[in-house]
Design an enzyme around this catalytic site. Sequence first.
Site, PDB file in Angstrom:
ATOM      1  N   LYS A 144       1.744   4.894  10.430  1.00  0.00           N
ATOM      2  CA  LYS A 144       3.196   4.770  10.226  1.00  0.00           C
ATOM      3  C   LYS A 144       3.976   5.143  11.473  1.00  0.00           C
ATOM      4  O   LYS A 144       4.983   4.513  11.794  1.00  0.00           O
ATOM      5  CB  LYS A 144       3.655   5.600   9.029  1.00  0.00           C
ATOM      6  CG  LYS A 144       3.150   5.040   7.714  1.00  0.00           C
ATOM      7  CD  LYS A 144       4.116   5.283   6.573  1.00  0.00           C
ATOM      8  CE  LYS A 144       3.730   4.399   5.377  1.00  0.00           C
ATOM      9  NZ  LYS A 144       4.496   4.639   4.176  1.00  0.00           N
ATOM     10  N   LYS A 227      -3.301  -4.722   3.436  1.00  0.00           N
ATOM     11  CA  LYS A 227      -3.194  -4.613   1.973  1.00  0.00           C
ATOM     12  C   LYS A 227      -1.853  -5.192   1.513  1.00  0.00           C
ATOM     13  O   LYS A 227      -0.900  -5.270   2.305  1.00  0.00           O
ATOM     14  CB  LYS A 227      -3.349  -3.169   1.519  1.00  0.00           C
ATOM     15  CG  LYS A 227      -2.176  -2.274   1.816  1.00  0.00           C
ATOM     16  CD  LYS A 227      -2.300  -0.981   1.020  1.00  0.00           C
ATOM     17  CE  LYS A 227      -0.997  -0.220   1.077  1.00  0.00           C
ATOM     18  NZ  LYS A 227      -0.641   0.510  -0.085  1.00  0.00           N
ATOM     19  N   LYS A 230       4.686  -3.296  -0.632  1.00  0.00           N
ATOM     20  CA  LYS A 230       6.103  -3.536  -0.952  1.00  0.00           C
ATOM     21  C   LYS A 230       6.930  -3.766   0.302  1.00  0.00           C
ATOM     22  O   LYS A 230       7.872  -4.537   0.311  1.00  0.00           O
ATOM     23  CB  LYS A 230       6.706  -2.297  -1.630  1.00  0.00           C
ATOM     24  CG  LYS A 230       6.261  -2.040  -3.018  1.00  0.00           C
ATOM     25  CD  LYS A 230       7.046  -0.852  -3.567  1.00  0.00           C
ATOM     26  CE  LYS A 230       6.147   0.180  -4.170  1.00  0.00           C
ATOM     27  NZ  LYS A 230       5.706   1.246  -3.268  1.00  0.00           N
TER      28      LYS A 230
HETATM   29  N1  AQP Z   1      -2.496  -3.404  -2.226  1.00  0.00           N
HETATM   30  C1  AQP Z   1      -2.793  -2.469  -3.115  1.00  0.00           C
HETATM   31  N2  AQP Z   1      -3.923  -2.566  -3.837  1.00  0.00           N
HETATM   32  C2  AQP Z   1      -4.227  -1.603  -4.773  1.00  0.00           C
HETATM   33  N3  AQP Z   1      -3.446  -0.540  -5.026  1.00  0.00           N
HETATM   34  C3  AQP Z   1      -2.306  -0.424  -4.332  1.00  0.00           C
HETATM   35  N4  AQP Z   1      -1.322   0.501  -4.338  1.00  0.00           N
HETATM   36  C4  AQP Z   1      -0.386   0.165  -3.432  1.00  0.00           C
HETATM   37  N5  AQP Z   1      -0.721  -0.971  -2.808  1.00  0.00           N
HETATM   38  C5  AQP Z   1      -1.912  -1.363  -3.335  1.00  0.00           C
HETATM   39  C6  AQP Z   1      -1.311   1.677  -5.224  1.00  0.00           C
HETATM   40  O1  AQP Z   1      -0.041   1.752  -5.859  1.00  0.00           O
HETATM   41  C7  AQP Z   1       0.287   3.123  -6.090  1.00  0.00           C
HETATM   42  C8  AQP Z   1       1.706   3.393  -5.686  1.00  0.00           C
HETATM   43  O2  AQP Z   1       1.815   3.190  -4.295  1.00  0.00           O
HETATM   44  P1  AQP Z   1       3.054   3.734  -3.488  1.00  0.00           P
HETATM   45  O3  AQP Z   1       4.219   2.916  -3.794  1.00  0.00           O
HETATM   46  O4  AQP Z   1       3.249   5.158  -3.762  1.00  0.00           O
HETATM   47  O5  AQP Z   1       2.634   3.663  -1.978  1.00  0.00           O
HETATM   48  P2  AQP Z   1       1.827   2.623  -1.168  1.00  0.00           P
HETATM   49  O6  AQP Z   1       0.366   2.764  -1.422  1.00  0.00           O
HETATM   50  O7  AQP Z   1       2.259   2.821   0.244  1.00  0.00           O
HETATM   51  O8  AQP Z   1       2.313   1.221  -1.743  1.00  0.00           O
HETATM   52  P3  AQP Z   1       3.002   0.048  -0.958  1.00  0.00           P
HETATM   53  O9  AQP Z   1       3.277  -1.025  -1.942  1.00  0.00           O
HETATM   54  O10 AQP Z   1       2.208  -0.313   0.231  1.00  0.00           O
HETATM   55  O11 AQP Z   1       4.378   0.699  -0.550  1.00  0.00           O
HETATM   56  P4  AQP Z   1       5.056   0.810   0.885  1.00  0.00           P
HETATM   57  O12 AQP Z   1       5.080  -0.592   1.428  1.00  0.00           O
HETATM   58  O13 AQP Z   1       6.409   1.345   0.614  1.00  0.00           O
HETATM   59  O14 AQP Z   1       4.237   1.744   1.730  1.00  0.00           O
HETATM   60  C9  AQP Z   1      -0.716   3.964  -5.283  1.00  0.00           C
HETATM   61  O15 AQP Z   1      -1.639   4.561  -6.190  1.00  0.00           O
HETATM   62  C10 AQP Z   1      -1.406   2.968  -4.400  1.00  0.00           C
HETATM   63  O16 AQP Z   1      -2.777   3.338  -4.164  1.00  0.00           O
END
Ligand code: AQP
Length: 363
Positions: A144, A227, A230
């Site tokens: 990050k 991956k 969001k």
């Molecule tokens: N691509 C993914 N595949 C499987 N699990 C996923 N999770 C996120 N992306 C995937 C799981 O969703 C839960 C909540 O995630 P989060 O919003 O707290 O943070 P993150 O993992 O950083 O998700 P994003 O969508 O990638 O958000 P941003 O873009 O804001 O960083 C977690 O349990 C995560 O494992």
Amino acid sequence: MHRSLLGKIVKRHFSMTAELLSKQSSKSAEHHKRRIFSGIQPTGHLHAGNYFGAIRKWKELQDQGEDIILSVVDLHAITMKHEPKELLKNNLACTASLLASGICPEKSVLFLQSSVSRHSELCWVLCCMTTMARLGHLPQFKEKSALCGKEIPLGIFLYPVLQTADILLYKATHVPVGEDQLPHIYLVQELAKNFNSRYGKTFPRIEAMVEKSQSGRLRSLRNPEKKMSKSDPDPKSRINLLDEPKVILEKCKKAITDFTSKVTYDPENRRGVATLIDLVSLCTGKTPQQVCSENADVDTAKFKLRVADVLIEYLTPIRQEYDRIVKDPGYVQKVLDNGACRAHSIADKTWAEVRNKVGLNLA
Ligand code: AQP
């Protein structure tokens, strides 16, 4: 039978039964003590990765009667630059999406992180117990901070300590996470252990519940090396839970595959096609191999249309339920208020104990 022999048998039978009962009751006490904590960042639309990687599992655990606490972690969402109005909207949308996905506010504690100020307070105590070197080595910080150039917000650096506070505040014993989050769970375990040995036993042992199946890391539809996320600037990289059927179809058609037209499952060498197969497998419960053999008659272009059909069928009820829920924002707010109340009652107790042990309490 000789009386003393009979007596011995009866005695042995009772002691075995007592042993069994005591094992069972300690097992059920252990089960009762198990508490699960998890969180989700309101940083945008929830997508299929969030759903299959986390939310669906949470619902299963909740429906099995587990003691589960779920937080919309808005303090984490401000570690990167954000729009305040967007964040407020996202908080409500994220909560409504969780409810539409089957999270039940009577069975799970569902609340907004910032409404329980103990998270920030405990975070500070824990910050005082860790080092900059320890946090600087965490892989997510490296990833990050690389996106931020020279202006690295301190929040990105401290994020894993806040995550530790989220978990310890509820004395959670189990934390469902993707594999990428394991280094953060090691930090949680370490800080809990350090706190216990410095101030006396306070926090239980924490275990990560790692999702090792294909749902643990769904890949971006546009760049299968990354991956699904969001915050990916390309909206076509993810299937959102609330996407309309025509949007899902468009995104599936545009999904990156490769130059081989057969539908085969090779997650290492054909990541794009494997992601589409994973999505069908997760929606239908069929194995990736079953999905391949059922689609042996089509090329990847036609397969994409079938993937879209499966996703539309799976996600439409969630979208419809979401539409119903957001018509009543007062209800969503009430769910969050009740959740905050329940979260507070646990968090306040832990915080009082921490204050006492650390020597912050004059009362
Ligand atoms: N691509 C993914 N595949 C499987 N699990 C996923 N999770 C996120 N992306 C995937 C799981 O969703 C839960 C909540 O995630 P989060 O919003 O707290 O943070 P993150 O993992 O950083 O998700 P994003 O969508 O990638 O958000 P941003 O873009 O804001 O960083 C977690 O349990 C995560 O494992």
